[in-house]
Scaffold this active site. Structure first.
Site, PDB file in Angstrom:
ATOM      1  N   HIS A 107      40.499  32.826  47.925  1.00 29.78           N
ATOM      2  CA  HIS A 107      40.830  32.539  46.523  1.00 29.78           C
ATOM      3  C   HIS A 107      42.038  33.347  46.083  1.00 29.78           C
ATOM      4  O   HIS A 107      42.451  34.306  46.741  1.00 29.78           O
ATOM      5  CB  HIS A 107      39.651  32.877  45.608  1.00 29.78           C
ATOM      6  CG  HIS A 107      39.360  34.353  45.523  1.00 29.78           C
ATOM      7  ND1 HIS A 107      38.813  35.065  46.570  1.00 29.78           N
ATOM      8  CD2 HIS A 107      39.574  35.250  44.535  1.00 29.78           C
ATOM      9  CE1 HIS A 107      38.689  36.334  46.230  1.00 29.78           C
ATOM     10  NE2 HIS A 107      39.156  36.474  45.000  1.00 29.78           N
ATOM     11  N   ASP A 109      43.095  35.216  42.292  1.00 35.47           N
ATOM     12  CA  ASP A 109      42.294  35.621  41.132  1.00 35.47           C
ATOM     13  C   ASP A 109      42.571  34.762  39.896  1.00 35.47           C
ATOM     14  O   ASP A 109      43.722  34.419  39.611  1.00 35.47           O
ATOM     15  CB  ASP A 109      42.531  37.109  40.837  1.00 35.47           C
ATOM     16  CG  ASP A 109      41.851  37.987  41.877  1.00 35.47           C
ATOM     17  OD1 ASP A 109      40.811  37.572  42.419  1.00 35.47           O
ATOM     18  OD2 ASP A 109      42.373  39.079  42.155  1.00 35.47           O
ATOM     19  N   HIS A 254      43.132  35.867  49.024  1.00 35.22           N
ATOM     20  CA  HIS A 254      42.387  36.913  49.722  1.00 35.22           C
ATOM     21  C   HIS A 254      40.927  36.530  49.852  1.00 35.22           C
ATOM     22  O   HIS A 254      40.434  35.627  49.176  1.00 35.22           O
ATOM     23  CB  HIS A 254      42.566  38.276  49.051  1.00 35.22           C
ATOM     24  CG  HIS A 254      42.128  38.337  47.621  1.00 35.22           C
ATOM     25  ND1 HIS A 254      42.832  37.762  46.594  1.00 35.22           N
ATOM     26  CD2 HIS A 254      41.051  38.920  47.049  1.00 35.22           C
ATOM     27  CE1 HIS A 254      42.213  37.976  45.447  1.00 35.22           C
ATOM     28  NE2 HIS A 254      41.114  38.678  45.696  1.00 35.22           N
ATOM     29  N   ARG A 269      39.543  48.132  40.854  1.00 32.95           N
ATOM     30  CA  ARG A 269      40.677  47.197  40.868  1.00 32.95           C
ATOM     31  C   ARG A 269      41.286  47.079  39.477  1.00 32.95           C
ATOM     32  O   ARG A 269      40.566  47.046  38.477  1.00 32.95           O
ATOM     33  CB  ARG A 269      40.181  45.823  41.326  1.00 32.95           C
ATOM     34  CG  ARG A 269      41.285  44.907  41.794  1.00 32.95           C
ATOM     35  CD  ARG A 269      40.739  43.524  42.089  1.00 32.95           C
ATOM     36  NE  ARG A 269      40.603  42.765  40.851  1.00 32.95           N
ATOM     37  CZ  ARG A 269      40.016  41.568  40.776  1.00 32.95           C
ATOM     38  NH1 ARG A 269      39.510  40.994  41.847  1.00 32.95           N
ATOM     39  NH2 ARG A 269      39.944  40.932  39.625  1.00 32.95           N
TER      40      ARG A 269
HETATM   41  C1  SIN Z   1      38.464  40.797  45.194  1.00 35.73           C
HETATM   42  O1  SIN Z   1      39.269  41.306  44.423  1.00 35.73           O
HETATM   43  O2  SIN Z   1      38.315  39.582  45.250  1.00 35.73           O
HETATM   44  C2  SIN Z   1      37.669  41.703  46.112  1.00 35.73           C
HETATM   45  C3  SIN Z   1      38.497  42.152  47.247  1.00 35.73           C
HETATM   46  C4  SIN Z   1      37.744  43.103  48.124  1.00 35.73           C
HETATM   47  O3  SIN Z   1      36.690  43.610  47.748  1.00 35.73           O
HETATM   48  O4  SIN Z   1      38.212  43.362  49.236  1.00 35.73           O
END
Ligand code: SIN
Length: 281
Positions: A107, A109, A254, A269
């Site tokens: 996906h 974000d 990612h 994050r």
């Molecule tokens: C995410 O931001 O989608 C999670 C990425 C991760 O935990 O590696």
């Protein structure tokens, strides 16, 4: 609105090693907390060019991470799962009680937003003994590796992005109706590089506007298969405590690997809001 393409700063050369020839770099010799404005500008430019930047040994508090992230631009704020009373910090956590983790599946974000994310910054504090990698796929190369005829078709299309993968919907805080849907070009131009990136993803993209439902489903499935099978334009980042990874959501997808249950993985994050996606032919 198209913005001016800015060349990478001539005065700042960030030392970096390629993870793969055209995608992803490990940046050496910097301490994020000591960076000048020119260096931060160079970091954003390098992120746009390389897609993913990995920086090791960045010890900082959550407040220091938030302060740094504000230098990347206006930040997304989180009404849930925020950390330390900082609405711009999202906790990424998994342990023996977790039923699911954030980011499973390819996906980008919150692409259902009118101005979806630009750079994300994820910093890990606790990582499992092994596993817990994050996989990244380069949407510049995903587009460039399609046939010329398919590229021409995609350049004419737009798609509706629905909040089906939105953390506020997945956490039960909001219904789909309470969150926006948005139409974006299927291929977008990155404002800092002028390059074209494929911009559909299986967590959010509902339908290609110009096609019938079955045509849209078939085309999206073909593109998702192209992305998930595209190992020549993917990398996999192995985390250590205090690793920081930046990825540019405008040109990268990612996928978090949850292969370490019941071990703990914990980090924070922050995500900068990008521009309205556009395509410049
Ligand atoms: C995410 O931001 O989608 C999670 C990425 C991760 O935990 O590696």
């Amino acid at each position: 609105m198209p913005t001016e393409i800015k060349p990478i700063s001539e005065h700042v050369d960030l030392l970096h090693n390629a993870i793969s020839p055209r995608f992803g770099s490990e940046v050496q010799g910097i301490n994020l907390l000591d960076m000048t404005d020119d260096e931060v500008a160079a970091l954003k430019q390098l992120g746009a060019e390389r897609g993913v930047l990995v920086i090791r040994d960045q010890v900082m508090t959550m407040a220091q991470q938030a302060a740094f992230a504000h230098r990347l631009g206006e930040l997304t704020t989180y009404p849930v799962k925020q950390s330390g009373g900082l609405p711009e910090m999202l906790t990424i956590h998994a342990d023996e009680n977790s039923k699911h983790v954030a980011g499973e599946g390819w996906h980008t974000d919150i692409s259902s937003e009118p101005r979806p994310p630009a750079l994300s910054m994820l910093r890990m504090e606790i990582v499992p003994d092994s596993g817990g990698d994050t996989l990244f796929a380069d949407m510049y190369q995903a587009f460039a590796s399609l046939s010329a005829e398919m590229q021409l078709i995609l350049l004419r299309l737009t798609a509706r992005h629905d909040p089906t993968g939105h953390y506020l919907y997945l956490s039960g805080e909001k219904t789909l109706r309470e969150l926006p849907s948005q139409v974006h070009p299927v291929v977008r131009t990155h404002p800092l590089t002028g390059r074209k990136a494929l911009y559909v993803n299986s967590a959010f993209t509902g339908k290609i506007k110009q096609l019938s439902k079955p045509e849209s489903r078939a085309l999206l499935d073909m593109l998702y298969q192209h992305i998930s099978a595209g190992i020549s334009f993917q990398i996999r980042v192995r985390w250590q405590p205090h690793t920081v990874v930046f990825w540019d959501n405008r040109c990268v997808q990612h996928h978090a690997a949850w292969d370490y249950f019941p071990q703990v993985r914990h980090g924070y994050r922050a995500t900068a809001i990008g521009e309205v996606p556009y395509l410049e032919l």
